[in-house]
Design a protein around this motif. Structure first.
Motif, PDB file in Angstrom:
ATOM      1  N   VAL A  60       1.102  -1.222   0.062  1.00  0.00           N
ATOM      2  CA  VAL A  60      -0.271   0.037   0.086  1.00  0.00           C
ATOM      3  C   VAL A  60       0.839   1.296   0.163  1.00  0.00           C
ATOM      4  O   VAL A  60       0.923   2.066  -1.014  1.00  0.00           O
ATOM      5  CB  VAL A  60      -1.007   0.482   1.588  1.00  0.00           C
ATOM      6  CG1 VAL A  60      -1.930   0.937   1.215  1.00  0.00           C
ATOM      7  CG2 VAL A  60      -1.605  -1.466   1.117  1.00  0.00           C
ATOM      8  N   LEU A  61       2.190   1.139   0.796  1.00  0.00           N
ATOM      9  CA  LEU A  61       2.826   2.409   0.806  1.00  0.00           C
ATOM     10  C   LEU A  61       3.020   2.601  -0.617  1.00  0.00           C
ATOM     11  O   LEU A  61       3.856   3.476  -1.195  1.00  0.00           O
ATOM     12  CB  LEU A  61       4.088   1.936   1.781  1.00  0.00           C
ATOM     13  CG  LEU A  61       3.830   2.574   3.626  1.00  0.00           C
ATOM     14  CD1 LEU A  61       5.144   2.251   3.688  1.00  0.00           C
ATOM     15  CD2 LEU A  61       4.272   4.232   3.391  1.00  0.00           C
ATOM     16  N   VAL A  62       3.738   1.183  -1.081  1.00  0.00           N
ATOM     17  CA  VAL A  62       3.799   1.867  -2.422  1.00  0.00           C
ATOM     18  C   VAL A  62       2.905   2.803  -3.614  1.00  0.00           C
ATOM     19  O   VAL A  62       3.620   3.784  -4.465  1.00  0.00           O
ATOM     20  CB  VAL A  62       4.609   0.198  -3.160  1.00  0.00           C
ATOM     21  CG1 VAL A  62       4.836   0.663  -4.807  1.00  0.00           C
ATOM     22  CG2 VAL A  62       5.889  -0.305  -2.493  1.00  0.00           C
ATOM     23  N   GLN A  63       1.987   1.843  -3.872  1.00  0.00           N
ATOM     24  CA  GLN A  63       0.901   2.527  -4.416  1.00  0.00           C
ATOM     25  C   GLN A  63       0.922   3.725  -4.140  1.00  0.00           C
ATOM     26  O   GLN A  63       0.558   4.396  -4.684  1.00  0.00           O
ATOM     27  CB  GLN A  63       0.269   1.827  -5.135  1.00  0.00           C
ATOM     28  CG  GLN A  63       0.455   0.633  -4.922  1.00  0.00           C
ATOM     29  CD  GLN A  63      -1.205  -0.402  -4.870  1.00  0.00           C
ATOM     30  OE1 GLN A  63      -1.955  -0.060  -5.853  1.00  0.00           O
ATOM     31  NE2 GLN A  63      -1.325  -1.317  -4.094  1.00  0.00           N
ATOM     32  N   LEU A  64       1.096   4.321  -2.721  1.00  0.00           N
ATOM     33  CA  LEU A  64       0.656   5.578  -1.779  1.00  0.00           C
ATOM     34  C   LEU A  64       1.462   6.727  -2.378  1.00  0.00           C
ATOM     35  O   LEU A  64       1.037   7.670  -3.101  1.00  0.00           O
ATOM     36  CB  LEU A  64       0.363   5.786  -1.083  1.00  0.00           C
ATOM     37  CG  LEU A  64      -1.478   5.277  -0.355  1.00  0.00           C
ATOM     38  CD1 LEU A  64      -1.519   5.118   0.922  1.00  0.00           C
ATOM     39  CD2 LEU A  64      -2.826   5.985  -0.601  1.00  0.00           C
ATOM     40  N   ALA A  65       2.538   6.262  -2.586  1.00  0.00           N
ATOM     41  CA  ALA A  65       4.088   7.584  -2.590  1.00  0.00           C
ATOM     42  C   ALA A  65       3.895   7.668  -4.106  1.00  0.00           C
ATOM     43  O   ALA A  65       4.061   8.761  -4.660  1.00  0.00           O
ATOM     44  CB  ALA A  65       4.914   6.373  -2.131  1.00  0.00           C
ATOM     45  N   ARG A  66       4.110   6.483  -4.839  1.00  0.00           N
ATOM     46  CA  ARG A  66       3.750   6.665  -6.447  1.00  0.00           C
ATOM     47  C   ARG A  66       2.942   7.789  -6.902  1.00  0.00           C
ATOM     48  O   ARG A  66       2.944   8.600  -7.676  1.00  0.00           O
ATOM     49  CB  ARG A  66       3.649   5.531  -7.237  1.00  0.00           C
ATOM     50  CG  ARG A  66       4.554   4.866  -7.153  1.00  0.00           C
ATOM     51  CD  ARG A  66       6.145   4.962  -7.629  1.00  0.00           C
ATOM     52  NE  ARG A  66       5.930   5.280  -8.874  1.00  0.00           N
ATOM     53  CZ  ARG A  66       5.991   6.038 -10.122  1.00  0.00           C
ATOM     54  NH1 ARG A  66       7.356   6.678  -9.338  1.00  0.00           N
ATOM     55  NH2 ARG A  66       5.861   6.146 -11.056  1.00  0.00           N
ATOM     56  N   SER A  67       1.025   7.725  -6.266  1.00  0.00           N
ATOM     57  CA  SER A  67       0.306   8.664  -6.286  1.00  0.00           C
ATOM     58  C   SER A  67       1.124  10.145  -5.751  1.00  0.00           C
ATOM     59  O   SER A  67       0.002  10.228  -6.315  1.00  0.00           O
ATOM     60  CB  SER A  67      -1.084   7.931  -6.144  1.00  0.00           C
ATOM     61  OG  SER A  67      -1.285   7.942  -4.681  1.00  0.00           O
ATOM     62  N   ALA A  68       1.700  10.371  -5.107  1.00  0.00           N
ATOM     63  CA  ALA A  68       2.142  10.865  -4.428  1.00  0.00           C
ATOM     64  C   ALA A  68       2.867  11.647  -5.185  1.00  0.00           C
ATOM     65  O   ALA A  68       3.599  12.569  -5.007  1.00  0.00           O
ATOM     66  CB  ALA A  68       2.388  11.241  -3.270  1.00  0.00           C
ATOM     67  N   GLY A  69       3.506  10.865  -6.592  1.00  0.00           N
ATOM     68  CA  GLY A  69       5.033  11.505  -6.907  1.00  0.00           C
ATOM     69  C   GLY A  69       6.085  10.588  -6.774  1.00  0.00           C
ATOM     70  O   GLY A  69       6.847  11.870  -7.034  1.00  0.00           O
ATOM     71  N   ALA A  70       6.258  10.280  -5.866  1.00  0.00           N
ATOM     72  CA  ALA A  70       7.302  10.436  -5.486  1.00  0.00           C
ATOM     73  C   ALA A  70       8.274   8.614  -6.021  1.00  0.00           C
ATOM     74  O   ALA A  70       7.536   7.690  -6.931  1.00  0.00           O
ATOM     75  CB  ALA A  70       7.462   9.871  -4.221  1.00  0.00           C
ATOM     76  N   GLN A  71       9.438   9.232  -6.210  1.00  0.00           N
ATOM     77  CA  GLN A  71      10.199   7.592  -7.020  1.00  0.00           C
ATOM     78  C   GLN A  71      10.171   7.027  -6.085  1.00  0.00           C
ATOM     79  O   GLN A  71      10.098   7.468  -4.540  1.00  0.00           O
ATOM     80  CB  GLN A  71      11.293   8.153  -7.617  1.00  0.00           C
ATOM     81  CG  GLN A  71      11.206   9.680  -8.014  1.00  0.00           C
ATOM     82  CD  GLN A  71      10.872   8.753  -9.725  1.00  0.00           C
ATOM     83  OE1 GLN A  71      11.007   8.034 -10.024  1.00  0.00           O
ATOM     84  NE2 GLN A  71       9.910   9.807  -9.843  1.00  0.00           N
ATOM     85  N   VAL A  72      10.003   5.723  -6.021  1.00  0.00           N
ATOM     86  CA  VAL A  72      10.374   4.686  -4.863  1.00  0.00           C
ATOM     87  C   VAL A  72      11.090   3.605  -5.431  1.00  0.00           C
ATOM     88  O   VAL A  72      11.806   2.846  -5.628  1.00  0.00           O
ATOM     89  CB  VAL A  72       9.057   3.862  -4.543  1.00  0.00           C
ATOM     90  CG1 VAL A  72       8.804   2.424  -3.677  1.00  0.00           C
ATOM     91  CG2 VAL A  72       7.782   5.133  -4.585  1.00  0.00           C
ATOM     92  N   ILE A  73      12.570   3.227  -4.577  1.00  0.00           N
ATOM     93  CA  ILE A  73      13.261   1.934  -4.380  1.00  0.00           C
ATOM     94  C   ILE A  73      12.062   1.266  -3.224  1.00  0.00           C
ATOM     95  O   ILE A  73      11.746   1.650  -2.329  1.00  0.00           O
ATOM     96  CB  ILE A  73      14.436   2.389  -3.682  1.00  0.00           C
ATOM     97  CG1 ILE A  73      15.090   3.576  -4.738  1.00  0.00           C
ATOM     98  CG2 ILE A  73      15.436   0.989  -4.080  1.00  0.00           C
ATOM     99  CD1 ILE A  73      15.822   4.333  -4.094  1.00  0.00           C
ATOM    100  N   GLY A  74      11.949  -0.526  -4.124  1.00  0.00           N
ATOM    101  CA  GLY A  74      11.168  -0.944  -3.020  1.00  0.00           C
ATOM    102  C   GLY A  74      12.276  -2.233  -2.483  1.00  0.00           C
ATOM    103  O   GLY A  74      12.847  -2.773  -3.493  1.00  0.00           O
ATOM    104  N   THR A  75      12.579  -3.001  -1.748  1.00  0.00           N
ATOM    105  CA  THR A  75      13.116  -4.215  -1.127  1.00  0.00           C
ATOM    106  C   THR A  75      12.219  -5.311  -1.102  1.00  0.00           C
ATOM    107  O   THR A  75      10.968  -5.011  -0.966  1.00  0.00           O
ATOM    108  CB  THR A  75      14.298  -3.656   0.315  1.00  0.00           C
ATOM    109  OG1 THR A  75      12.980  -4.185   1.472  1.00  0.00           O
ATOM    110  CG2 THR A  75      14.652  -2.771   0.232  1.00  0.00           C
ATOM    111  N   ALA A  76      12.542  -6.139  -1.798  1.00  0.00           N
ATOM    112  CA  ALA A  76      11.543  -7.644  -1.756  1.00  0.00           C
ATOM    113  C   ALA A  76      12.480  -8.520  -2.454  1.00  0.00           C
ATOM    114  O   ALA A  76      13.791  -8.360  -2.652  1.00  0.00           O
ATOM    115  CB  ALA A  76      10.537  -7.374  -2.861  1.00  0.00           C
ATOM    116  N   SER A  77      11.936 -10.075  -2.262  1.00  0.00           N
ATOM    117  CA  SER A  77      12.919 -10.934  -2.598  1.00  0.00           C
ATOM    118  C   SER A  77      12.512 -10.913  -4.149  1.00  0.00           C
ATOM    119  O   SER A  77      11.071 -10.274  -5.103  1.00  0.00           O
ATOM    120  CB  SER A  77      12.258 -12.404  -1.843  1.00  0.00           C
ATOM    121  OG  SER A  77      10.729 -12.613  -2.359  1.00  0.00           O
ATOM    122  N   THR A  78      13.150 -11.689  -4.670  1.00  0.00           N
ATOM    123  CA  THR A  78      13.245 -11.155  -6.354  1.00  0.00           C
ATOM    124  C   THR A  78      12.131 -12.251  -7.168  1.00  0.00           C
ATOM    125  O   THR A  78      11.929 -11.437  -7.907  1.00  0.00           O
ATOM    126  CB  THR A  78      15.139 -12.402  -7.524  1.00  0.00           C
ATOM    127  OG1 THR A  78      14.436 -14.187  -6.871  1.00  0.00           O
ATOM    128  CG2 THR A  78      16.028 -12.029  -6.910  1.00  0.00           C
TER     129      THR A  78
END
Length: 392
Positions: free
Chosen positions: A209-227
């Protein structure tokens, strides 16, 4: 004259007696009518509950493996003044329940208890003092415990209406996860267009949810996750980083050599220091969990106290950066009405974002309430993206 006077007197007395009898009968009838109306109002409040299926709850009896959860049946509760009974349509498995079964959630109640951090359902009965228009309304509620049940008592002031067109399971994925993400992003870090942020666990319940809200706010997102989740993150415009591949902080510095504007860290432990060091001047670290200590033994309060100590120290330094330990319940004890108003406003914003397509509901799996043990195992496996939802 005397006989005639006596006759008139006797007639007057009979008339007066008849009037008194009629008045008494009217009074008794009015009282009976009032009692019936009162009884009818009470029956109207509880009729759905009395005619419904029995109460079914999932009980956490102690520190057990998921298979140690118990099913308990009983009578459906009746709402008291200011309360409603919500017929659960969707609840879910959050990180909190994973910690609770280990006895490691820092303010969980004594065993045994019914877990379940949030729910979505329909108001089936209302108590005295609750507006009758609330009955039959689909609502969401943040509970901390108690949601893994077919029927749940909730204070009417704590429920938030779910807009038409949003399904119960979809709404459920955005209650605790959505409120947490929205408040961290907008009330703490105040992310806006042009910012660069790091979201640890970008495929998780809150992280997605954070990723999507940050993108909708106009931010660039770096996300850690398994491949296995990287392709899905790229499709959302996120730059993925494998948290299992060596020095994660060094990889993020390569992507953002001047630092980032915000880091959202649910991992805690030693890695929180790396998150702090990733910040650019003016940046904000929001810590909201200690997933790295989930399986540790010892005090459940100590990891939180260590985080709070670090946050206090970092904020005391003149370094032009800020740190927060986020608790969704902060302020509830001191200003309950303000807490409720803020929660209602923020969850409404999240639902609006869902309706606009800025956020999608990430349902990892749907399982019946009686299979809560399987749902808990699945959520703990780390193999799914989004939230595991329980339904009746």
């Amino acid at each position: 004259m005397n006989a005639e006077h006596a006759k008139r007197t006797e007639q007057a007395e009979r008339t007066e007696q008849a009037e008194r009898t009629e008045q008494a009968e009217n009074t008794e009838q009015a009282e009976n009518t009032g009692r019936v109306e009162t009884a009818n109002r009470h029956l109207e409040r509880v009729r759905c509950v009395e005619g419904a299926e029995e109460l079914l709850e999932v009980v956490l009896p102690g520190r057990v493996e998921p298979e140690g959860l118990r099913i308990r049946r009983g009578a459906v509760p009746v709402p008291g003044p200011g309360q409603v009974v919500v017929r659960m349509e969707a609840t879910g498995v959050s990180f909190a329940e994973q910690q609770m079964r280990r006895g490691r959630y820092y303010d969980q109640p004594p065993f045994p208890f019914v877990p379940g951090y949030d729910l979505v359902g329909t108001v089936r009965a209302t108590g005295e003092g609750v507006g009758r228009g609330l009955a039959g309304t689909r609502v969401a509620a943040l509970l901390k415990v108690g949601g893994w049940a077919s029927h749940v008592l909730v204070d009417a002031a704590d429920v938030v209406p779910v807009p038409d067109g949003i399904g119960a399971a979809e709404a459920e994925t955005l209650v605790v996860n959505g409120i947490t993400a929205w408040q961290m992003l907008h009330r703490k870090a105040r992310v806006r267009t042009g910012h660069t942020v790091v979201v640890h666990g970008a495929n998780g319940g809150v992280g997605s949810v954070l990723v999507q809200l940050a993108r909708s706010a106009g931010a660039q997102v770096i996300g850690t996750a398994s491949t296995r989740h990287h392709e899905a993150l790229r499709e959302q415009g996120v730059v993925p980083v494998d948290y299992r591949a060596g020095d994660v902080a060094a990889r993020i510095r390569e992507l953002a050599p001047h630092g980032v504007d915000a880091v959202f860290d649910h991992v805690g432990g030693r890695g929180i220091v790396d998150s702090w060091r990733l910040l650019a001047p003016g940046g904000t670290l929001v810590s909201y969990g200690s997933a790295s200590t989930r399986d540790d033994e010892g005090s459940k309060q100590w990891p939180v106290l260590k985080l709070l100590g670090r946050v206090w120290l970092w904020n005391a330094l003149p370094n032009r950066r800020r740190a927060y330990f986020f608790n969704v319940w902060a302020g509830r004890a001191l200003a309950r009405n303000r807490f409720r108003a803020r929660l209602r406003a923020d969850l409404t914003q999240v639902f609006t974002a869902l309706q606009r397509g800025e956020v999608t509901a990430r349902i990892a799996a749907r399982l019946p309430l009686t299979r809560a043990a399987e749902a808990l195992r699945l959520a703990e496996s780390g193999t799914v993206a989004g939230k595991v939802v329980l339904q009746p």
